[in-house]
Scaffold this active site. Sequence first.
Site, mmCIF file in Angstrom:
data_model
loop_
_atom_site.group_PDB
_atom_site.id
_atom_site.type_symbol
_atom_site.label_atom_id
_atom_site.label_comp_id
_atom_site.label_asym_id
_atom_site.label_seq_id
_atom_site.Cartn_x
_atom_site.Cartn_y
_atom_site.Cartn_z
ATOM 1 N N ASP A 89 0.868 -1.176 0.000
ATOM 2 C CA ASP A 89 0.000 0.000 0.000
ATOM 3 C C ASP A 89 0.910 1.234 0.000
ATOM 4 O O ASP A 89 1.423 1.634 -1.050
ATOM 5 C CB ASP A 89 -0.894 -0.128 1.240
ATOM 6 C CG ASP A 89 -1.888 0.978 1.423
ATOM 7 O OD1 ASP A 89 -2.111 1.751 0.474
ATOM 8 O OD2 ASP A 89 -2.466 1.106 2.517
ATOM 9 N N GLY A 116 3.866 1.298 1.176
ATOM 10 C CA GLY A 116 5.224 0.790 0.941
ATOM 11 C C GLY A 116 6.090 0.788 2.196
ATOM 12 O O GLY A 116 7.194 0.252 2.180
HETATM 13 P P1 5GP Z 1 1.868 -0.475 3.798
HETATM 14 O O1 5GP Z 1 2.930 -0.503 4.844
HETATM 15 O O2 5GP Z 1 2.368 -0.776 2.409
HETATM 16 O O3 5GP Z 1 1.056 0.784 3.849
HETATM 17 O O4 5GP Z 1 0.820 -1.554 4.194
HETATM 18 C C1 5GP Z 1 1.053 -2.885 4.055
HETATM 19 C C2 5GP Z 1 0.146 -3.674 4.977
HETATM 20 O O5 5GP Z 1 -1.085 -2.995 5.254
HETATM 21 C C3 5GP Z 1 -0.245 -4.933 4.301
HETATM 22 O O6 5GP Z 1 0.690 -5.961 4.547
HETATM 23 C C4 5GP Z 1 -1.619 -5.214 4.875
HETATM 24 O O7 5GP Z 1 -1.488 -5.940 6.074
HETATM 25 C C5 5GP Z 1 -2.188 -3.849 5.180
HETATM 26 N N1 5GP Z 1 -3.098 -3.373 4.114
HETATM 27 C C6 5GP Z 1 -2.868 -2.397 3.214
HETATM 28 N N2 5GP Z 1 -3.927 -2.236 2.393
HETATM 29 C C7 5GP Z 1 -4.843 -3.151 2.783
HETATM 30 C C8 5GP Z 1 -6.148 -3.484 2.307
HETATM 31 O O8 5GP Z 1 -6.704 -2.941 1.339
HETATM 32 N N3 5GP Z 1 -6.772 -4.501 2.971
HETATM 33 C C9 5GP Z 1 -6.234 -5.151 4.037
HETATM 34 N N4 5GP Z 1 -6.953 -6.114 4.606
HETATM 35 N N5 5GP Z 1 -4.999 -4.842 4.510
HETATM 36 C C10 5GP Z 1 -4.316 -3.868 3.889
#
Ligand code: 5GP
Length: 173
Positions: free
Chosen positions: A100, A102
Amino acid sequence: MEKIDVLFSEEMITKRVKELANEFYLKYHDEEVVFVCTLKGAVFFACDLLKNYRGDARLEFLRVSSYEGESSTGKINLKLPLKAENIHGKHVIIIEDIVDTGYTLEYITKYVNDMKPKSMITCTLLDKKARRVVDINPDYSGFVVDDLFVIGYGLDYDQKYRNLPYVGVVVKE
Ligand code: 5GP
């Protein structure tokens, strides 16, 4: 249960997992690979990849958290560490559920790299490209997904919906 719109069906996921497992096999063939599954969201994806992978493979688990409800906090907590001896000098594939902002992938790649693997690549089931904050991209992804909060096939909303065999969005009435 609430109404859910299916974005990626079980059939679509199965087909894509097989393609990715074959790509990894072509890359590593007779060399052993360590699949590092990030808990809990990537658990079905990692297991399905492993089941379809024809070469020598090991499976390790790592758990970090950054999300609360529907939003990323940006602050990553390491909940279950890896053992350096399982990573050092090995070919590693980091398996994520979704990238998402990152922040999580950035944290995990640095964490794994510090353990000096022989090589490291990253693979995510879903890539929410439009939301990226950190300048990082997975090497492989199952599907690119729009800026929606998705659930199913391991992905939860407050620990619910992980058991759905497809990826979808909850339809808000
Ligand atoms: P980032 O650190 O890239 O923002 O987020 C990564 C983590 O956020 C992912 O491993 C996941 O656990 C959670 N995440 C991000 N977007 C979503 C989404 O649309 N649905 C769900 N269930 N989890 C998400």
